[in-house]
Design a protein around this motif. Sequence first.
Motif, mmCIF file in Angstrom:
data_model
loop_
_atom_site.group_PDB
_atom_site.id
_atom_site.type_symbol
_atom_site.label_atom_id
_atom_site.label_comp_id
_atom_site.label_asym_id
_atom_site.label_seq_id
_atom_site.Cartn_x
_atom_site.Cartn_y
_atom_site.Cartn_z
ATOM 1 N N LEU A 1 0.812 -1.222 0.000
ATOM 2 C CA LEU A 1 0.000 0.000 0.000
ATOM 3 C C LEU A 1 0.845 1.271 0.000
ATOM 4 O O LEU A 1 0.311 2.356 -0.212
ATOM 5 C CB LEU A 1 -0.943 -0.006 1.207
ATOM 6 N N ASP B 1 2.740 2.114 -2.188
ATOM 7 C CA ASP B 1 2.776 2.585 -3.574
ATOM 8 C C ASP B 1 1.510 3.332 -3.977
ATOM 9 O O ASP B 1 1.422 3.854 -5.085
ATOM 10 C CB ASP B 1 2.983 1.399 -4.530
ATOM 11 N N GLN C 1 -5.199 0.904 -3.271
ATOM 12 C CA GLN C 1 -5.476 -0.282 -4.074
ATOM 13 C C GLN C 1 -6.787 -0.927 -3.634
ATOM 14 O O GLN C 1 -7.185 -0.826 -2.470
ATOM 15 C CB GLN C 1 -4.341 -1.309 -3.948
ATOM 16 N N THR C 2 -7.447 -1.607 -4.574
ATOM 17 C CA THR C 2 -8.667 -2.330 -4.257
ATOM 18 C C THR C 2 -8.326 -3.666 -3.614
ATOM 19 O O THR C 2 -7.166 -4.097 -3.605
ATOM 20 C CB THR C 2 -9.495 -2.587 -5.526
ATOM 21 N N GLU D 1 -6.815 -5.906 -6.200
ATOM 22 C CA GLU D 1 -5.424 -5.558 -6.495
ATOM 23 C C GLU D 1 -4.487 -6.036 -5.391
ATOM 24 O O GLU D 1 -3.385 -6.516 -5.653
ATOM 25 C CB GLU D 1 -5.301 -4.045 -6.701
ATOM 26 N N CYS D 2 -4.927 -5.899 -4.140
ATOM 27 C CA CYS D 2 -4.113 -6.360 -3.019
ATOM 28 C C CYS D 2 -3.928 -7.880 -3.071
ATOM 29 O O CYS D 2 -2.819 -8.394 -2.847
ATOM 30 C CB CYS D 2 -4.769 -5.971 -1.702
ATOM 31 N N ARG E 1 -1.579 -8.748 -5.851
ATOM 32 C CA ARG E 1 -0.218 -8.300 -5.533
ATOM 33 C C ARG E 1 0.478 -9.299 -4.605
ATOM 34 O O ARG E 1 1.657 -9.623 -4.788
ATOM 35 C CB ARG E 1 -0.287 -6.919 -4.875
ATOM 36 N N HIS F 1 -10.128 3.009 4.102
ATOM 37 C CA HIS F 1 -10.623 2.867 2.737
ATOM 38 C C HIS F 1 -11.615 3.969 2.418
ATOM 39 O O HIS F 1 -12.237 4.553 3.308
ATOM 40 C CB HIS F 1 -11.251 1.480 2.506
ATOM 41 N N ARG G 1 -11.189 1.571 -2.016
ATOM 42 C CA ARG G 1 -9.759 1.518 -2.290
ATOM 43 C C ARG G 1 -9.042 1.751 -0.966
ATOM 44 O O ARG G 1 -9.301 2.734 -0.270
ATOM 45 C CB ARG G 1 -9.357 2.583 -3.319
ATOM 46 N N ARG H 1 -5.845 2.385 1.606
ATOM 47 C CA ARG H 1 -4.599 3.149 1.672
ATOM 48 C C ARG H 1 -4.068 3.112 3.098
ATOM 49 O O ARG H 1 -4.774 2.705 4.031
ATOM 50 C CB ARG H 1 -4.824 4.590 1.210
#
Length: 257
Positions: free
Chosen positions: A15, A17, A20-21, A24-25, A28, A51, A56, A58
């Motif tokens: 996170l 970077d 992210q959803t 996506e997490c 990743r 979120h 999303r 963070r």
Amino acid sequence: MNQTVTRALDLLSALQDGAQTLDECAERLGVHKSTILRLLQTLEAQRFVTHDAQHRYRLGSRLFELAGAALAQRDVRDVARPHLERLNEETGQTVHLAAYESGDVVYIDKLEARTGIRMYSRVGLRAPLHSTAVAKVLLADLPAAARREIAEGIDYVPFTDRTIRNATDFLAELERVRADGFARDSAEHETFINCIAAPIRDGSGAAVAAASVSVPTLSLPAHEVLALLPQLMTATRGASADLGWAPRSVNDREERL
């Protein structure tokens, strides 16, 4: 290390970077979405993540608190020391570390020259504000009103024929230091010493200390002292990075002030 703890740390690292959803997490980290969701819910309950309306995720405010505490616990002398030792070894010259404390600039660390020539300065000694490079660096970082107030209150003792003698000239010198990113003492405090100094910054961008290289004219002429600037800047930037400094832009300091 416990697998859950490892995954939580990997998730926080991902996170850094950006937001992210859940999908996506999971992609990743290569972990099923249900596992990632449980981790995110646990971390969010402790304010390590948050979120938005689009779900999303963070980094959360708890991490900022911990980062601030971690940086506050790192003494600038301890952080700067290995960088200054390297500078001292590379140049062979006297290296000082100074800080601005309650209206005074005070030497808080010193590494002696590797030659036979030693300076009288010592840890705890105050540096004259108008004639030393470390003082110029630290004062130049202050807001304009504070710089003016200090400059107008200085007793401009003429240590040499090159010492700055008045507030107008001193303020102009501080503006040059701000523009250049470093300061010089060209035989202004002692006739036989030339010095260059640069700031060490913390995570906020403030100059919390100044490091310098001081050289007797018997060892090097003034223009060769200036040639040591790249080594000095490498040391101060390294110490600043260890304190959390990461400039946003070339105008970072001006934006902050």
